[in-house]
Design an enzyme around this catalytic site. Structure first.
Site, PDB file in Angstrom:
ATOM      1  N   TYR A 191      -0.575 -16.235  40.110  1.00 22.36           N
ATOM      2  CA  TYR A 191      -1.469 -17.178  39.438  1.00 22.36           C
ATOM      3  C   TYR A 191      -1.021 -18.620  39.695  1.00 22.36           C
ATOM      4  O   TYR A 191      -1.823 -19.473  40.070  1.00 22.36           O
ATOM      5  CB  TYR A 191      -1.516 -16.872  37.935  1.00 22.36           C
ATOM      6  CG  TYR A 191      -2.555 -17.680  37.192  1.00 22.36           C
ATOM      7  CD1 TYR A 191      -3.915 -17.416  37.353  1.00 22.36           C
ATOM      8  CD2 TYR A 191      -2.195 -18.726  36.340  1.00 22.36           C
ATOM      9  CE1 TYR A 191      -4.880 -18.161  36.685  1.00 22.36           C
ATOM     10  CE2 TYR A 191      -3.147 -19.474  35.671  1.00 22.36           C
ATOM     11  CZ  TYR A 191      -4.489 -19.186  35.842  1.00 22.36           C
ATOM     12  OH  TYR A 191      -5.448 -19.933  35.183  1.00 22.36           O
ATOM     13  N   LYS A 218      -3.051 -21.511  41.807  1.00 27.88           N
ATOM     14  CA  LYS A 218      -3.542 -22.758  41.199  1.00 27.88           C
ATOM     15  C   LYS A 218      -2.895 -23.988  41.846  1.00 27.88           C
ATOM     16  O   LYS A 218      -3.537 -25.034  41.960  1.00 27.88           O
ATOM     17  CB  LYS A 218      -3.323 -22.731  39.681  1.00 27.88           C
ATOM     18  CG  LYS A 218      -4.162 -21.654  38.965  1.00 27.88           C
ATOM     19  CD  LYS A 218      -5.656 -21.847  39.177  1.00 27.88           C
ATOM     20  CE  LYS A 218      -6.495 -20.890  38.358  1.00 27.88           C
ATOM     21  NZ  LYS A 218      -7.953 -21.066  38.568  1.00 27.88           N
TER      22      LYS A 218
END
Ligand SMILES: NC(=O)c1ccc[n+]([C@@H]2O[C@H](COP(=O)([O-])OP(=O)(O)OC[C@H]3O[C@@H](n4cnc5c(N)ncnc54)[C@H](O)[C@@H]3O)[C@@H](O)[C@H]2O)c1
Length: 268
Positions: free
Chosen positions: A172, A176
């Site tokens: 994640y 990002k």
């Protein structure tokens, strides 16, 4: 917020994507295209969005779409632009999270791949398809002061996880951080051609993403007081306002930014 044109929003079935669609409708957009992998959620969003527009000619489209499928993405983005006649604002909101128990050493390749496929590749596929269309259209003018606005604008959903490390969030966080890199390089490529590309970095928000698992939700609510100066979770509308600002005319000199909306989380 000066958003007279047509918006396309991925991840529109839930949380911040749904709230973005509602804010575009309230703020006078000519139409919104709602895209999501979840058909029932799309219908629920449509029912909430439709009554909010004051425009008689307001258009609303829905498309079931997996953003990680580039063929589907190309088709849906082109179809949307054709039906609207142009594509002014694109919001790349679809995303998933994943916790790797034990961290990077124990992360499964398939989990890493799925998160990257949706959060990064999906954002890239939509951005690519949209910029190809935007490059060919003329700029629209501001409804407020008549200044030439952009040919189009794109807002990508990064996160505070794109700026900091978060425990057990290998894929994640990487996805990002990469979304911010993609935003910066693409904004360089197209700023002078009138395509404004920015990212938004939400902190901990009250959406099904964080609240879906009751155990995680409870512990987050307990910890949030210490985690952010504001001492509370953010509401999806607080990020939607930033997204619509970055999309519209009032942000005409904001390019390649990663706007933080986190109640002060990254300030600590
Ligand atoms: N909630 C938070 O605290 C938070 C914080 C920072 C960043 N974000 C980011 O904000 C974005 C939206 O998060 P949210 O909290 O509204 O989440 P959410 O789970 O409420 O909504 C995400 C939506 O994306 C859709 N989606 C998932 N995979 C998809 C795919 N392959 N193709 C198309 N649609 C797909 C889901 O069906 C869902 O409707 C995500 O990119 C997330 O990473 C969330």
């Amino acid at each position: 917020m000066d958003v007279p044109g047509f918006a396309l929003i991925t991840g529109a079935g839930s949380g911040m994507g749904r709230e973005c669609a509602k804010t575009f409708a309230r703020d006078g957009a000519a139409g919104v295209a709602l895209l999501d992998i979840n058909a029932a959620a799309l219908e629920a969003t449509k029912a909430e969005v439709e009554p909010l527009s004051m425009r008689k000619d307001f258009k609303i489209l829905t498309h079931i779409l997996d953003v990680s499928d580039e063929v589907q993405v190309n088709h849906v983005v082109q179809d949307t632009a054709q039906q609207f006649g142009r594509l002014d604002y694109v919001v790349n909101c679809a995303g998933i999270g994943h916790k790797h128990i034990g961290g990077a050493a124990f992360a499964e390749t398939q989990d890493w791949q799925r998160v990257l496929d949706i959060n990064l590749n999906g954002t890239f596929f939509v951005l690519r398809a949209a910029t190809r269309i935007m490059l060919k259209q003329s700029p629209i003018k501001s409804t407020i002061d008549g200044r030439d606005l952009q040919r189009g604008s794109i807002v990508n959903f990064a996160s505070v996880a794109g700026l900091t490390g978060i425990p057990m969030s290998t894929a994640y966080c990487a996805s990002k951080h990469a979304v911010i890199g993609l935003t910066r390089t693409a904004s360089e490529d197209y700023a002078r051609q009138g395509i404004k590309i920015n990212a938004v970095c939400p902190g901990y928000m009250r959406t099904p993403f964080t609240m879906g698992n009751p155990e995680i939700a409870k512990s987050l609510e307990e910890r949030i007081n210490f985690m952010t100066p504001l001492g509370r979770l953010g509401e999806p509308g607080e990020v939607a306002d930033a997204v619509v600002y970055l999309s519209g005319g009032r942000s005409s000199y904001v390019v390649g930014s990663a706007m933080i909306v986190d109640g002060g989380y990254t300030e600590r």
